[in-house]
Design a protein around this motif. Structure first.
Motif, PDB file in Angstrom:
ATOM      1  N   GLY A   3       0.810  -1.218   0.000  1.00 41.56           N
ATOM      2  CA  GLY A   3       0.000   0.000   0.000  1.00 41.56           C
ATOM      3  C   GLY A   3       0.838   1.260   0.000  1.00 41.56           C
ATOM      4  N   PHE A   4       2.160   1.124   0.221  1.00 44.20           N
ATOM      5  CA  PHE A   4       3.008   2.311   0.225  1.00 44.20           C
ATOM      6  C   PHE A   4       3.857   2.401  -1.037  1.00 44.20           C
ATOM      7  N   GLU A   5       3.568   1.530  -1.989  1.00 45.72           N
ATOM      8  CA  GLU A   5       4.387   1.446  -3.184  1.00 45.72           C
ATOM      9  C   GLU A   5       4.555   2.783  -3.900  1.00 45.72           C
ATOM     10  N   SER A  35       7.742   7.221   7.459  1.00 42.61           N
ATOM     11  CA  SER A  35       8.419   7.370   8.742  1.00 42.61           C
ATOM     12  C   SER A  35       9.787   6.678   8.647  1.00 42.61           C
ATOM     13  N   GLY A  36      10.652   7.005   9.625  1.00 45.07           N
ATOM     14  CA  GLY A  36      12.001   6.454   9.620  1.00 45.07           C
ATOM     15  C   GLY A  36      12.029   4.935   9.535  1.00 45.07           C
ATOM     16  N   GLY A  37      11.189   4.285  10.354  1.00 47.99           N
ATOM     17  CA  GLY A  37      11.175   2.829  10.371  1.00 47.99           C
ATOM     18  C   GLY A  37      10.696   2.264   9.044  1.00 47.99           C
ATOM     19  N   MET A  38       9.729   2.952   8.447  1.00 46.41           N
ATOM     20  CA  MET A  38       9.203   2.478   7.169  1.00 46.41           C
ATOM     21  C   MET A  38      10.277   2.588   6.082  1.00 46.41           C
ATOM     22  N   GLN A  39      11.060   3.650   6.128  1.00 49.60           N
ATOM     23  CA  GLN A  39      12.142   3.791   5.150  1.00 49.60           C
ATOM     24  C   GLN A  39      13.136   2.657   5.311  1.00 49.60           C
ATOM     25  N   GLY A  92      17.409  -1.593  13.283  1.00 49.22           N
ATOM     26  CA  GLY A  92      17.671  -0.612  14.343  1.00 49.22           C
ATOM     27  C   GLY A  92      16.484   0.266  14.680  1.00 49.22           C
ATOM     28  N   ALA A  93      15.716   0.666  13.673  1.00 55.00           N
ATOM     29  CA  ALA A  93      14.660   1.636  13.938  1.00 55.00           C
ATOM     30  C   ALA A  93      13.285   0.995  14.061  1.00 55.00           C
ATOM     31  N   LEU A  94      13.260  -0.308  14.386  1.00 57.60           N
ATOM     32  CA  LEU A  94      11.966  -0.988  14.419  1.00 57.60           C
ATOM     33  C   LEU A  94      11.607  -1.416  15.831  1.00 57.60           C
ATOM     34  N   GLN A 133      -1.273  15.512   2.930  1.00 61.15           N
ATOM     35  CA  GLN A 133      -1.769  15.282   1.573  1.00 61.15           C
ATOM     36  C   GLN A 133      -0.618  14.712   0.749  1.00 61.15           C
ATOM     37  N   THR A 134      -0.797  13.555   0.151  1.00 65.47           N
ATOM     38  CA  THR A 134       0.278  12.999  -0.670  1.00 65.47           C
ATOM     39  C   THR A 134      -0.209  12.748  -2.078  1.00 65.47           C
ATOM     40  N   ASN A 135       0.742  12.395  -2.951  1.00 65.27           N
ATOM     41  CA  ASN A 135       0.385  12.194  -4.357  1.00 65.27           C
ATOM     42  C   ASN A 135      -0.706  11.139  -4.538  1.00 65.27           C
ATOM     43  N   HIS A 158      -3.678   9.929   7.285  1.00 70.71           N
ATOM     44  CA  HIS A 158      -4.128  10.422   8.588  1.00 70.71           C
ATOM     45  C   HIS A 158      -3.078  10.067   9.633  1.00 70.71           C
ATOM     46  N   ALA A 159      -2.124  10.971   9.902  1.00 71.24           N
ATOM     47  CA  ALA A 159      -0.984  10.636  10.752  1.00 71.24           C
ATOM     48  C   ALA A 159      -1.322  10.754  12.231  1.00 71.24           C
ATOM     49  N   LEU A 160      -2.218  11.665  12.590  1.00 65.94           N
ATOM     50  CA  LEU A 160      -2.634  11.787  13.986  1.00 65.94           C
ATOM     51  C   LEU A 160      -4.145  12.000  14.016  1.00 65.94           C
ATOM     52  N   SER A 177       6.028   1.228  13.790  1.00 67.42           N
ATOM     53  CA  SER A 177       6.568   2.278  12.936  1.00 67.42           C
ATOM     54  C   SER A 177       5.467   2.824  12.041  1.00 67.42           C
ATOM     55  N   GLY A 178       5.462   4.135  11.884  1.00 67.05           N
ATOM     56  CA  GLY A 178       4.431   4.774  11.092  1.00 67.05           C
ATOM     57  C   GLY A 178       3.197   5.156  11.878  1.00 67.05           C
ATOM     58  N   CYS A 179       3.247   5.049  13.230  1.00 70.28           N
ATOM     59  CA  CYS A 179       2.047   5.337  14.007  1.00 70.28           C
ATOM     60  C   CYS A 179       1.939   6.811  14.368  1.00 70.28           C
ATOM     61  N   GLY A 180       2.941   7.602  14.016  1.00 71.79           N
ATOM     62  CA  GLY A 180       2.807   9.034  14.248  1.00 71.79           C
ATOM     63  C   GLY A 180       3.631   9.577  15.403  1.00 71.79           C
ATOM     64  N   LYS A 181       4.563   8.808  15.919  1.00 72.01           N
ATOM     65  CA  LYS A 181       5.377   9.276  17.043  1.00 72.01           C
ATOM     66  C   LYS A 181       6.176  10.514  16.643  1.00 72.01           C
ATOM     67  N   THR A 182       6.901  10.379  15.547  1.00 70.13           N
ATOM     68  CA  THR A 182       7.701  11.514  15.085  1.00 70.13           C
ATOM     69  C   THR A 182       6.804  12.709  14.799  1.00 70.13           C
ATOM     70  N   THR A 183       5.705  12.446  14.144  1.00 69.18           N
ATOM     71  CA  THR A 183       4.792  13.536  13.814  1.00 69.18           C
ATOM     72  C   THR A 183       4.309  14.250  15.071  1.00 69.18           C
ATOM     73  N   PHE A 200      16.830  14.539  16.477  1.00 77.67           N
ATOM     74  CA  PHE A 200      16.069  13.971  15.363  1.00 77.67           C
ATOM     75  C   PHE A 200      16.340  12.478  15.207  1.00 77.67           C
ATOM     76  N   GLN A 201      15.419  11.840  14.476  1.00 76.59           N
ATOM     77  CA  GLN A 201      15.559  10.400  14.284  1.00 76.59           C
ATOM     78  C   GLN A 201      16.839  10.063  13.499  1.00 76.59           C
ATOM     79  N   ALA A 202      17.206  10.912  12.560  1.00 79.70           N
ATOM     80  CA  ALA A 202      18.512  10.762  11.906  1.00 79.70           C
ATOM     81  C   ALA A 202      19.409  11.866  12.452  1.00 79.70           C
TER      82      ALA A 202
HETATM   83  N1  LIG Z   1       5.977  14.683   5.110  1.00 77.40           N
HETATM   84  C1  LIG Z   1       5.094  13.692   5.049  1.00 77.40           C
HETATM   85  N2  LIG Z   1       4.273  13.610   3.991  1.00 77.40           N
HETATM   86  C2  LIG Z   1       3.368  12.631   3.905  1.00 77.40           C
HETATM   87  N3  LIG Z   1       3.205  11.651   4.809  1.00 77.40           N
HETATM   88  C3  LIG Z   1       4.001  11.674   5.891  1.00 77.40           C
HETATM   89  C4  LIG Z   1       4.985  12.673   6.059  1.00 77.40           C
HETATM   90  N4  LIG Z   1       5.640  12.451   7.222  1.00 77.40           N
HETATM   91  C5  LIG Z   1       5.079  11.323   7.751  1.00 77.40           C
HETATM   92  N5  LIG Z   1       4.093  10.859   6.961  1.00 77.40           N
HETATM   93  C6  LIG Z   1       3.221   9.686   7.232  1.00 77.40           C
HETATM   94  O1  LIG Z   1       2.687   9.854   8.498  1.00 77.40           O
HETATM   95  C7  LIG Z   1       2.633   8.617   9.215  1.00 77.40           C
HETATM   96  C8  LIG Z   1       3.333   8.777  10.584  1.00 77.40           C
HETATM   97  O2  LIG Z   1       4.732   9.026  10.379  1.00 77.40           O
HETATM   98  P1  LIG Z   1       5.745   9.204  11.588  1.00 77.40           P
HETATM   99  O3  LIG Z   1       7.033   9.595  10.976  1.00 77.40           O
HETATM  100  O4  LIG Z   1       5.160  10.121  12.573  1.00 77.40           O
HETATM  101  O5  LIG Z   1       5.839   7.744  12.175  1.00 77.40           O
HETATM  102  P2  LIG Z   1       6.696   7.211  13.392  1.00 77.40           P
HETATM  103  O6  LIG Z   1       5.732   6.773  14.414  1.00 77.40           O
HETATM  104  O7  LIG Z   1       7.713   8.176  13.786  1.00 77.40           O
HETATM  105  O8  LIG Z   1       7.378   5.915  12.760  1.00 77.40           O
HETATM  106  P3  LIG Z   1       8.872   5.354  12.924  1.00 77.40           P
HETATM  107  O9  LIG Z   1       8.913   4.616  14.170  1.00 77.40           O
HETATM  108  O10 LIG Z   1       8.982   4.423  11.774  1.00 77.40           O
HETATM  109  O11 LIG Z   1       9.784   6.494  12.856  1.00 77.40           O
HETATM  110  C9  LIG Z   1       3.282   7.590   8.313  1.00 77.40           C
HETATM  111  O12 LIG Z   1       2.277   6.828   7.701  1.00 77.40           O
HETATM  112  C10 LIG Z   1       4.000   8.391   7.240  1.00 77.40           C
HETATM  113  O13 LIG Z   1       3.936   7.742   6.000  1.00 77.40           O
END
Ligand SMILES: Nc1ncnc2c1ncn2[C@@H]1O[C@H](COP(=O)(O)OP(=O)(O)OP(=O)(O)O)[C@@H](O)[C@H]1O
Ligand SMILES: Nc1ncnc2c1ncn2[C@@H]1O[C@H](COP(=O)(O)OP(=O)(O)OP(=O)(O)O)[C@@H](O)[C@H]1O
Ligand SMILES: Cc1ncc(C[n+]2csc(CCO)c2C)c(N)n1
Ligand SMILES: [Mg+2]
Ligand SMILES: [Mg+2]
Lengths: 306, 310, 265, 283, 265
Positions: C136-138, C146-150, C173-175, E22-24, E29-31, E50-56, E92-94
């Protein structure tokens, strides 16, 4: 379209400056003319007026200020004079007429586009050669630089004569000179762009043992796209300048360059200024087209265009 | 065939009434009558006609004689085959209010001069009257003048070079009246050199086919010149028709034609050896920086005009 | 130089490897006298304090770094030759996705380069995306993940083609623990199924012990190998093997080695 | 005759290329001497080809003189060439370059403060870049006189745009994370500019600076065609073309090429010091 | 808008926070409807797939991302205002080090911006470099360091000045157990000493439990909070607290929450 208002603002600011500058720039000529026409001017000899700055003279003779805007052969034409001349030569003539700037624009533009195509193609090829071939990297670059320090206007007549001797005439000699000016920015920008991928991006391909061609198409070329567009925008204006420069040694027959020269030689500053502006507008339009393509391309490539 | 009838003529400036004779001959079919197919190449600020000749870009060129003689010395054997311009139109135009009244007053002044092979007459003249041209109190400061009269109008120079038929008119057009100016014609100063001659390469003149072609060319061209002298307005119109830039004005070209007619008036196309001798003498008198170091041999021939004028 | 004494199934052999980086303030001795033999089908983990040379060693194996001394051979060839034979799948410590390609495009990259046909490419992309749970992220671009997804995308990229040797630099590492356990299992299955040889850098002691047939403990300044532990655990490893006494014993030995490396400093 | 000429020229080319390819791929390639030797051999190859072609094809010296003739003339005219160099390069080109550079940096930074200004100034800057020297030079000569001041103005206008465009592009070339870091510090405009955006922009700025070096030379030389004192490289070139002294023309061109390469080299050297960290400098 | 009902010691308060990218290929829905109160001196861990929105979420707290709905306030101000008041230290994560600055220069960066004097800068750089065990690497450039070392440098950069609120996005992801334990202890000490408020993203359940006063468990698609656990552990925490029954009980609750989040998908 968001850009319209900002551009208008900047243009308005420049126009305001320009309008103000007309007064001191034209004051001496205006004073001389006014005196010949029997008006009273202080001081009352041209030689004495040389001791004053344009501004000083204007302050002494405020009644002459309106006249600075309507001189027939101004040192700095006023915007409305240039505008009127452009209106007359762009809209007031059939576009096939020799008195039409559109006609001259097309003459210059055709050489520009051909020259740009040749120059960009050559520039990209050279950049690729430089990035991929060590011998070329080390030997060509210094000479490419040297080639650009040669004043083309000095070489142009010889180029024209030599091309003429082997039967090449018409738009091609102009295009070659135009290409000569435009290939260099493309080389510099593309070499930088093709070398911009970082270590990890390159290493990844090495682990796949990608061929150099694959490295080019899949990594170096996409990574260089932002640099390519920056170069193209500089290159297209360089091409236009080149095409105009090339019009002098080809007999100044038609085109913006010919108009500038003839306007200058026969004391018709408005002709020169109108051609100058028309050339610049053409270039701005060309650069605008490339900006648009750039934005679309970068968006399609997922690079966020700022 | 093409070798026998094609002629390419290199002018030494952009299309203007200075070259009316050739455009008239073209337009009125005089060349055609001679069976010629003539191409006229306008010149420009960067075109050295001798170079075009050397490169094979043209068969004949127009040139000022000092420049042509210098080219001969440089190893490019060009030969004058006809001389439609009898008198020189070159002069210096100065502001009267600078206090210049005669040549002696040039000391300490700034003077605009055309270079590009056109500086020789000025340099010879100055060396003949003993004024150095490297600036200072005693000498003149020389400016390389562009292709317009701005240095005078902007008072960056006290005098500039003008042609009677072109730049002088522009100074007047700019609103300057003649009594604000003082002019020095080279003709009046005794340092006139020949202008606007027709030149071809020496080696080509050994080819009888070429010579025949030139005979016809000169004949038709002179016919054109005489037609232009008689019909100045029509001639100017023809020139305007040939101006591809579309920037020339009728008034300027008509006036120019009038002035040009005065310079061609005395010539039937044949070079007057006395004029030639005066030109060579003037140049040889050039002092320390001679244009030519020795009197040239074979720099002109009457062979063509002799046949053409029969 | 081909080493004749090497037995048939040695895949990677390092002898007296040395690597010194020249930097603006003096040389850094990143690897010193490193000796290691990895056999076909081995799963080797590298563990050690940060800066001890794990990444550098992995890069030497892939021929991305040229040792300043000693010898390293892969399948009896130089790493360079092996690379030419497309022997490697490599997961970098940072994801390093190309920003102008979508996730799918990034995974497709090695497939395009190696000339897989279109249908096969699509099929493989789909499979590995599912494997790392990114279906679904293709179509997304890297910066939209997100970092882990990358990081998972970069793992998928390395798994998409069938390299004989898989080199992974801290891939998990990031999972989080759950995904990590899941991917650990997947990786073990893949390994069991395909007989790949795997080099694996990790900071997690349980992960190293759970996955490996051989654990290499390294120590910094200069980077060197301080211990090589051959795991007695069977090839079949359910998750709860982590509570077995053998497992705990090995984990202990690794931890001691690590601690010793730290105190060295 | 033509055949022999072309074959011998191609032979020389092949030989030069062969030597260079060997050198560039040899172990010595990184040594300083070889790095200078390779372009020298390349240049020498071109020169020999030129000499051969001109002599074998008997090209007239008023069209293209052979390199040996140019070298002889160069040797004879050193004082003259030096005076021209001072007038054109040191007075005209350098002054103009410095003013154009400063103006471009100031405008770039000003424009960059607001998106509004950037959107307005960039297209107008593009407009200026396309003001061809053929048109601007006579105007500046008219305004500022025939001496070097008008040449400096022409140069300033010519170099302005490439530096501006590159600086503006460079100031935007930061990653989101780099910018966000500054934001977490609550860093205002100026710290962000000096500590992040200018350093990040350096590779781009130098791109512009390098392109501008050659523009500066061309501008200063060509502007002299439209009016000058009786000294200067452009004056000498146009005058000598008229006198058919092509050997002197080419001697001036050699001076221009040397000066231009040195100027470019200087900029590239400063670039390598300032942007040592950029991937394009590292590998 | 200043919220008058917030009590004095609430530092961060999120109410009904919503964020959609908003993506292509459509919105993400990140949060969704995120509510959280963080009090002064809290140590809050965020954990989730991963991808649950922590970073966001962390970025929203720092005002780096603008929520599309709901409200968030920091010290009664908007995050933007708080940022201008220099309230944040962010990891930051990186690593995100500036490539043109040495490690020392990178750490000095915030100090220069905030106007610390030269001597103080040098002293602080030295101190934090020692804290993260990078003494001696001050003059190296980022690309000359290993991944883990870069990450430690970025931690040092955030610790060099005394921000009231420390936001750390997986700071210890690339570090081995021993360093991680060491830095965990250091961080706890710093926290105890300075009363900072800390927001901390981690994937390690034991780390979250060991460090936090509050553990926030999140779940993806849409990103939301599924559990908030207030830790009963005392402020003083020796490493062996990790074997206590309370610790294990909390860890269990977190793991269950995490697993639930995963199964949701
Ligand atoms: N700039 C952006 N544009 C579009 N979508 C984004 C953007 N940044 C994050 N997302 C989406 O928002 C969701 C949450 O991302 P976020 O980076 O907050 O995850 P995370 O919990 O930090 O994950 P991880 O543990 O992998 O770092 C993800 O589905 C991601 O694809
Ligand atoms: N390109 C380089 N230039 C200079 N020194 C380097 C370079 N790459 C690595 N080093 C140094 O080599 C040593 C080993 O680095 P390496 O990346 O192999 O460590 P690592 O074991 O992978 O650490 P980590 O677990 O932190 O990733 C470190 O001290 C590092 O500073
Ligand atoms: C570069 C250059 N400068 C001056 C002349 C001299 N010249 C000869 S005829 C003519 C036209 C006069 O209206 C001029 C200016 C030239 N030929 N080329
Ligand atoms: Mg590493
Ligand atoms: Mg994250």
């Amino acid at each position: 379209m968001k850009s319209i208002l900002p551009i208008l603002t900047v243009v308005a600011a420049i126009l305001a400056l320009w309008i103000l500058a007309v007064i001191p720039m034209n004051m001496h000529l205006t004073a001389d003319q006014a005196q010949r026409d029997g008006l009273i001017v202080t001081p009352d000899t041209p030689a004495a007026r040389q001791d004053y700055s344009g501004l000083g003279l204007a302050l002494k003779n405020p009644q002459l200020i309106p006249l600075t805007y309507v001189l027939e052969r101004p040192r700095l034409p006023s915007p409305h004079q240039v505008g009127a001349e452009m209106g007359k030569t762009i809209f007031g003539q059939k576009i096939t007429s020799r008195r039409s700037l559109v006609y001259h624009g097309w003459v210059t533009l055709s050489a520009t586009l051909l020259g740009f195509a040749i120059g960009t193609g050559l520039g990209i090829l050279l950049a690729v050669g430089i990035v991929y071939n060590k011998a070329m990297d080390m030997s060509v670059m210094p000479w490419a630089i040297a080639s650009q320090t040669i004043p083309i206007l000095a070489l142009a007549p010889m180029i024209i004569v030599m091309l003429g001797a082997i039967g090449i005439q018409g738009v091609l000699p102009k295009a070659i000179i135009s290409a000569y000016l435009s290939f260099f920015p493309v080389v510099v920008g593309m070499v930088k762009g093709l070398r911009s991928p970082d270590g990890m991006q390159l290493d990844l391909l090495r682990t796949y043992h990608a061929s150099p061609a694959q490295g080019f198409w899949k990594l170096r070329l996409p990574a260089s796209v932002p640099y390519l567009f920056a170069s193209l925008k500089i290159g297209i204006s360089a091409s236009l300048v080149g095409a105009i420069v090339a019009e002098l040694p080809t007999g100044a027959r038609a085109g913006f360059g010919a108009r500038m020269l003839v306007g200058d030689q026969y004391g018709q500053p408005l002709v020169t200024w109108a051609a100058l502006f028309a050339a610049a507008i053409t270039a701005a339009a060309l650069v605008g087209v490339f900006s648009l393509i750039e934005r679309l391309t970068l968006r399609r490539m997922g690079m966020r265009a700022t | 065939d093409s070798h026998a009838n094609d002629v390419t003529l290199q002018l030494q400036w952009v299309t203007q009434s200075q070259f009316a004779g050739y455009y008239v001959a073209q337009d009125q079919g005089f060349y055609e009558e001679e069976g010629l197919n003539v191409t006229i190449l306008p010149g420009g600020p960067d075109i050295a006609p001798p170079q075009v000749l050397a490169g094979g870009g043209a068969d004949v060129m127009l040139n000022w004689m000092p420049s042509a003689l210098a080219a001969r010395e440089k190893g490019l054997p060009v030969v004058n085959i006809a001389q439609p311009f009898k008198t020189s139109g070159l002069m210096l135009t100065c502001w009267k209010d600078t206090g210049i009244e005669s040549v002696e007053d040039f000391a300490g002044k700034t003077i605009g001069v055309w270079f590009f092979g056109n500086e020789y007459p000025f340099l010879s003249w100055m060396s003949q009257v003993g004024i150095p041209t490297d600036g200072g109190e005693e000498g003149v400061t020389v400016l390389k003048q562009g292709f317009n009269v701005d240095p005078l109008l902007q008072r960056q120079a006290d005098c500039i070079s003008t042609m009677t038929y072109n730049e002088y008119g522009q100074v007047l057009d700019a609103g300057v009246s003649e009594d604000e100016l003082i002019t020095f014609k080279y003709e009046d100063q005794g340092v006139a050199t020949l202008e606007d001659g027709i030149y071809a390469l020496e080696e080509n003149l050994e080819d009888p086919v070429f010579v025949d072609k030139m005979v016809r060319f000169v004949r038709a061209s002179m016919k054109g010149w005489k037609w232009a002298e008689e019909n100045p307005e029509a001639a100017a119109g023809i020139v305007l028709d040939n101006d591809e830039t579309g920037a020339q004005t009728e008034a300027a070209q008509v006036r120019m034609m009038g002035e040009i007619a005065k310079l061609t008036a005395g010539s039937n196309g044949a070079l007057d050896p006395a004029d030639y001798q005066r030109t060579v003498d003037t140049l040889l008198a050039g002092g320390s920086d001679p244009v030519i170091s020795a009197a040239p041999e074979g720099a002109w021939t009457s062979a063509i005009t002799d046949k053409a004028l029969q | 130089m081909k080493d004749l004494t090497t037995v048939q199934d040695t895949v990677i052999s390092a002898k007296g490897l040395d690597l010194t980086f020249q930097t603006n303030d003096g040389p850094v001795h990143a690897l010193k006298d490193v000796n290691l033999e990895i056999a076909k089908g081995d799963f080797v983990s590298f563990i050690g304090p940060s800066g001890c040379g794990k990444t550098t060693f992995l890069r030497c194996m892939a021929g991305l770094e040229t040792p300043t001394g000693g010898e390293i051979s892969v399948n009896g060839m130089t790493p360079d030759e092996a690379r030419r034979a497309r022997a490697y799948g490599y997961v970098f410590q940072a994801a390093g996705l190309y920003p102008w390609r979508t996730i799918g495009g990034n995974i497709r990259l090695p497939l395009e380069i190696m000339g897989f046909d279109k249908a096969d490419q699509a099929e493989r992309v789909k499979r590995v995306l599912e494997l790392v749970d990114l279906a679904g992220f293709e179509k997304k671009f890297p910066w939209q993940l997100s970092g882990g997804m990358q990081q998972r995308a970069s793992i998928a990229r390395a798994l998409a083609f069938d390299a004989d040797i898989l080199l992974m630099d801290e891939p998990f590492g990031a999972l989080d623990e759950i995904v990590r356990d899941h991917l650990n299992e997947q990786l073990l299955q893949l390994w069991a199924r395909t007989e790949k040889t795997i080099g694996f850098v990790t900071h997690s002691i349980p992960e190293a012990v759970y996955l490996s047939t051989k654990i290499v403990v390294m120590s910094p300044r200069p980077g060197r190998i301080t211990d090589v532990i051959d795991s007695p655990l069977p090839k079949e490893r359910p998750l709860d093997i982590r509570d077995s006494p053998e497992f705990i014993a090995i984990a202990h030995r690794v931890r001691d080695g690590l601690r010793a490396g730290h105190n060295d400093v | 005759m033509t055949g022999t000429a072309i074959f011998s020229a191609l032979g020389v080319w092949g030989l030069g290329w062969f030597i260079n390819a060997r050198l560039a791929n040899s172990a010595l390639a990184q040594t300083r001497a070889v790095r200078l030797l390779i372009p020298a051999i390349f240049g020498l190859t071109l020169l020999i080809m030129w000499e051969l072609l001109v002599r074998l094809l008997e090209v007239s010296p008023v069209i293209l003189p052979p390199p040996t003739a140019i070298a002889t003339r160069f040797g004879q005219e050193i004082p003259l060439l030096w005076a021209d160099f001072v007038q054109t390069i040191l007075k005209g080109a350098m002054t103009g370059y410095i003013f154009g550079l400063l103006a471009a940096l100031v405008v770039a930074v000003l424009a960059d403060r607001s998106d509004f200004l950037t959107r307005g100034i960039l297209p107008v800057g593009g407009f200026m870049a396309a003001l061809p020297i053929v048109g601007t030079a006579p105007i500046f000569v008219k305004w500022l006189g025939s001496d070097w001041e008008s040449k400096a103005a022409v140069v300033g206008v010519m170099v302005f745009f490439p530096i501006l465009v590159n600086t503006v592009a460079g100031l935007r070339d930061t990653t989101v994370m780099q910018r966000d870091l500054m934001r977490t510090y609550g860093a205002g405009y100026w710290p962000t500019l000096f500590k992040l955006r200018l350093p990040a922009a350096m590779p781009f700025i130098f791109n512009g600076l390098k392109i501008a070096t050659t523009l500066a030379l061309i501008g200063a030389i060509v502007a002299e065609f439209f009016g000058s004192p009786t000294v200067g490289m452009g004056f000498r070139i146009s005058t000598s073309v008229g006198q058919l002294a092509l050997d002197l023309v080419w001697a001036e061109i050699v001076v221009a090429a040397i000066a231009g390469s040195a100027f470019y080299g200087l900029m590239a050297w400063i670039e390598s010091r300032v942007t040592f960290w950029h991937p394009s400098q590292r590998n």
